[in-house]
Design a protein around this motif. Structure first.
Motif, PDB file in Angstrom:
ATOM      1  N   UNK A  61       0.802  -1.229   0.000  1.00 44.25           N
ATOM      2  CA  UNK A  61       0.000   0.000   0.000  1.00 44.25           C
ATOM      3  C   UNK A  61       0.826   1.266   0.000  1.00 44.25           C
ATOM      4  N   UNK A  62       0.283   2.283  -0.661  1.00 42.27           N
ATOM      5  CA  UNK A  62       0.895   3.608  -0.637  1.00 42.27           C
ATOM      6  C   UNK A  62       0.716   4.174   0.778  1.00 42.27           C
ATOM      7  N   UNK A  63       1.838   4.550   1.400  1.00 42.60           N
ATOM      8  CA  UNK A  63       1.717   5.034   2.772  1.00 42.60           C
ATOM      9  C   UNK A  63       2.196   6.473   2.945  1.00 42.60           C
ATOM     10  N   UNK A  64       2.912   7.002   1.958  1.00 37.42           N
ATOM     11  CA  UNK A  64       3.399   8.364   2.133  1.00 37.42           C
ATOM     12  C   UNK A  64       4.093   8.863   0.885  1.00 37.42           C
ATOM     13  N   UNK A  65       4.845   9.946   1.039  1.00 32.48           N
ATOM     14  CA  UNK A  65       5.541  10.541  -0.097  1.00 32.48           C
ATOM     15  C   UNK A  65       6.799  11.250   0.371  1.00 32.48           C
ATOM     16  N   UNK A  66       7.768  11.362  -0.553  1.00 32.57           N
ATOM     17  CA  UNK A  66       8.902  12.242  -0.308  1.00 32.57           C
ATOM     18  C   UNK A  66       8.725  13.487  -1.174  1.00 32.57           C
ATOM     19  N   UNK A  67       8.853  14.647  -0.543  1.00 31.28           N
ATOM     20  CA  UNK A  67       8.752  15.918  -1.255  1.00 31.28           C
ATOM     21  C   UNK A  67      10.099  16.213  -1.905  1.00 31.28           C
ATOM     22  N   UNK A  68      10.083  16.502  -3.217  1.00 33.19           N
ATOM     23  CA  UNK A  68      11.325  16.771  -3.951  1.00 33.19           C
ATOM     24  C   UNK A  68      11.192  18.078  -4.726  1.00 33.19           C
ATOM     25  N   UNK A  69      12.161  18.946  -4.522  1.00 33.97           N
ATOM     26  CA  UNK A  69      12.123  20.288  -5.100  1.00 33.97           C
ATOM     27  C   UNK A  69      12.402  20.261  -6.602  1.00 33.97           C
ATOM     28  N   UNK A  70      11.655  21.059  -7.342  1.00 32.91           N
ATOM     29  CA  UNK A  70      11.859  21.200  -8.788  1.00 32.91           C
ATOM     30  C   UNK A  70      11.960  22.674  -9.147  1.00 32.91           C
ATOM     31  N   UNK A  71      12.869  22.991 -10.089  1.00 33.98           N
ATOM     32  CA  UNK A  71      13.040  24.375 -10.535  1.00 33.98           C
ATOM     33  C   UNK A  71      12.839  24.426 -12.038  1.00 33.98           C
ATOM     34  N   UNK A  72      11.773  25.088 -12.454  1.00 35.07           N
ATOM     35  CA  UNK A  72      11.501  25.246 -13.882  1.00 35.07           C
ATOM     36  C   UNK A  72      11.918  26.648 -14.298  1.00 35.07           C
ATOM     37  N   UNK A  73      13.105  26.744 -14.907  1.00 37.71           N
ATOM     38  CA  UNK A  73      13.635  28.048 -15.304  1.00 37.71           C
ATOM     39  C   UNK A  73      13.043  28.449 -16.656  1.00 37.71           C
ATOM     40  N   UNK A  74      12.653  29.746 -16.813  1.00 36.97           N
ATOM     41  CA  UNK A  74      11.989  30.161 -18.057  1.00 36.97           C
ATOM     42  C   UNK A  74      12.820  29.892 -19.323  1.00 36.97           C
ATOM     43  N   UNK A  75      14.136  30.031 -19.274  1.00 40.61           N
ATOM     44  CA  UNK A  75      14.960  29.791 -20.469  1.00 40.61           C
ATOM     45  C   UNK A  75      15.618  28.422 -20.469  1.00 40.61           C
ATOM     46  N   UNK A  76      16.013  27.984 -19.278  1.00 41.37           N
ATOM     47  CA  UNK A  76      16.804  26.751 -19.203  1.00 41.37           C
ATOM     48  C   UNK A  76      15.973  25.488 -19.048  1.00 41.37           C
ATOM     49  N   UNK A  77      14.679  25.643 -18.787  1.00 44.59           N
ATOM     50  CA  UNK A  77      13.853  24.458 -18.543  1.00 44.59           C
ATOM     51  C   UNK A  77      14.091  23.910 -17.148  1.00 44.59           C
ATOM     52  N   UNK A  78      13.831  22.611 -16.966  1.00 46.42           N
ATOM     53  CA  UNK A  78      13.989  21.986 -15.649  1.00 46.42           C
ATOM     54  C   UNK A  78      15.459  21.919 -15.254  1.00 46.42           C
ATOM     55  N   UNK A  79      15.792  22.489 -14.121  1.00 45.94           N
ATOM     56  CA  UNK A  79      17.152  22.379 -13.600  1.00 45.94           C
ATOM     57  C   UNK A  79      17.095  21.399 -12.427  1.00 45.94           C
ATOM     58  N   UNK A  80      17.837  20.296 -12.507  1.00 46.95           N
ATOM     59  CA  UNK A  80      17.738  19.270 -11.458  1.00 46.95           C
ATOM     60  C   UNK A  80      18.369  19.734 -10.143  1.00 46.95           C
ATOM     61  N   UNK A  81      17.856  19.214  -9.007  1.00 47.00           N
ATOM     62  CA  UNK A  81      18.363  19.606  -7.687  1.00 47.00           C
ATOM     63  C   UNK A  81      19.886  19.475  -7.559  1.00 47.00           C
ATOM     64  N   UNK A  82      20.447  18.452  -8.192  1.00 46.10           N
ATOM     65  CA  UNK A  82      21.895  18.263  -8.105  1.00 46.10           C
ATOM     66  C   UNK A  82      22.658  19.477  -8.639  1.00 46.10           C
ATOM     67  N   UNK A  83      22.010  20.274  -9.515  1.00 42.31           N
ATOM     68  CA  UNK A  83      22.661  21.442 -10.097  1.00 42.31           C
ATOM     69  C   UNK A  83      22.490  22.697  -9.258  1.00 42.31           C
ATOM     70  N   UNK A  84      21.511  22.724  -8.317  1.00 40.99           N
ATOM     71  CA  UNK A  84      21.293  23.987  -7.617  1.00 40.99           C
ATOM     72  C   UNK A  84      21.199  23.905  -6.095  1.00 40.99           C
TER      73      UNK A  84
END
Ligand code: C2E
Ligand code: MG
Ligand code: MG
Ligand code: MG
Length: 283
Positions: A61-84
């Motif tokens: 059963x699904x019991x929870x979630x991990x919250x993961x930050x995302x950055x959608x830059x207007x020119x660069x697109x998705x920048x992964x957490x490892x980069x910022x």
């Protein structure tokens, strides 16, 4: 940094000074650019939180979630957490950004926990820099009160590497956090050289086996042995053990055979935005 490195390169007299200068200046410029953009990202609404479901392996059963930050830059697109994330930590921006992630995730967790569909817990990553640069205890208490989330629905993840860097002091912070009624998980476990004597004293509830070990089970004998050891260790300390980065049915079967408690990974689901996670819960 760039100046010092150039100076050292010059001193070494290796004749490739020009290369170093160009290379380092570009890196430094990129970092500076991202830091400036990140400073505005919150206000511009470019940051988002995605949620990766976590499952109980006993009943699937699904019991929870991990919250993961995302950055959608207007020119660069998705920048992964490892980069910022590292830039956010070095610049102190991790404090307002981390509090925003926590508030967003707690607000969302309250809705999902109250839905009565088995959602028990939201896990949020806490950076060591947040602990060092801010009164994290006050911030967590304030955000729990603001969002009305019952503390038992919140889990904070701290990496093993950070905990062990200053174990004595971190034990105190972790005890105070846990006294708020939330649970604590050690993230990326197995990569940070925990001393067993500290591990026994750490006020934690869960070990998260690092993805780098899970990746090559059951084929790789060393990784399989490490995974088995972490499970035995965790269970002997009465901790819950979660495997991260589960991608295949074979990995899952191996973990289930060893009575691993929980798992997350692409085999089950990638991190989802809130609307798609809603779909999982409310079907
Ligand atoms: P983490 O906390 O260990 O998070 C797990 C990472 O593994 C996430 O990467 C997730 O998307 C990825 N992952 C999960 N399952 C799989 C899988 O089956 N296969 C593969 N290949 N990857 C999988 P993500 O979202 O890119 O985050 C990377 C790291 O950035 C996180 O590692 C965490 O250390 C950091 N991070 C992310 N969000 C936050 C945040 O809000 N605050 C802080 N302080 N750090 C964060
Ligand atoms: Mg994590
Ligand atoms: Mg992890
Ligand atoms: Mg990891």
């Amino acid at each position: 940094h760039a100046d010092l490195a150039m100076y050292q390169a010059k001193e070494r007299g290796r004749g490739n000074f020009q290369f170093f200068e160009a290379h380092l200046t570009e890196r430094a410029r990129e970092r500076l650019f991202l830091e400036g953009e990140l400073r505005e990202a919150l206000n511009r609404g470019e940051l988002q939180v995605h949620y990766q479901p976590q499952y109980s392996l006993a009943d699937g059963r699904l019991i929870g979630a991990e919250a993961l930050l995302r950055w959608r830059h207007p020119d660069r697109g998705m920048i992964p957490p490892d980069k910022f994330i590292a830039i956010a930590e070095d610049s102190g921006l991790i404090v307002p950004i981390g509090e925003w992630v926590l508030r967003t995730a707690c607000h969302q967790a309250r809705i999902w926990a109250e839905a009565g569909k088995g959602f028990q817990r939201m896990a949020v990553n806490l950076s060591g820099a947040q602990i060092e640069r801010s009164d994290v205890l006050a911030a967590v208490g304030r955000i729990l009160a603001e969002t009305g989330l019952a503390p038992q629905h919140l889990e904070l993840e701290i990496t093993e590497t950070y905990i062990m860097r200053q174990a004595e002091r971190n034990i105190q912070v972790m005890e105070a956090l846990r006294n708020l009624g939330l649970t604590l998980a050690i993230d990326d476990f197995g990569t940070g050289q925990s001393s067993l004597s500290y591990l026994k004293r750490l006020p934690v509830d869960k070990l998260k086996i690092d993805r780098s070990f899970v990746m090559d089970i059951p084929q790789d004998a060393n990784d399989s042995a490490i995974t088995r050891s972490i499970l035995a260790l965790g269970h002997s300390l009465r901790l819950t053990v979660l495997a991260e980065g589960v991608e295949t049915a074979e990995q899952l079967a191996f973990l289930q055979e060893l009575a691993c408690d929980e798992a997350q990974g692409y085999y089950f689901s990638r991190p989802l935005d809130a609307a798609n996670f809603d779909g999982l819960i409310f079907g």
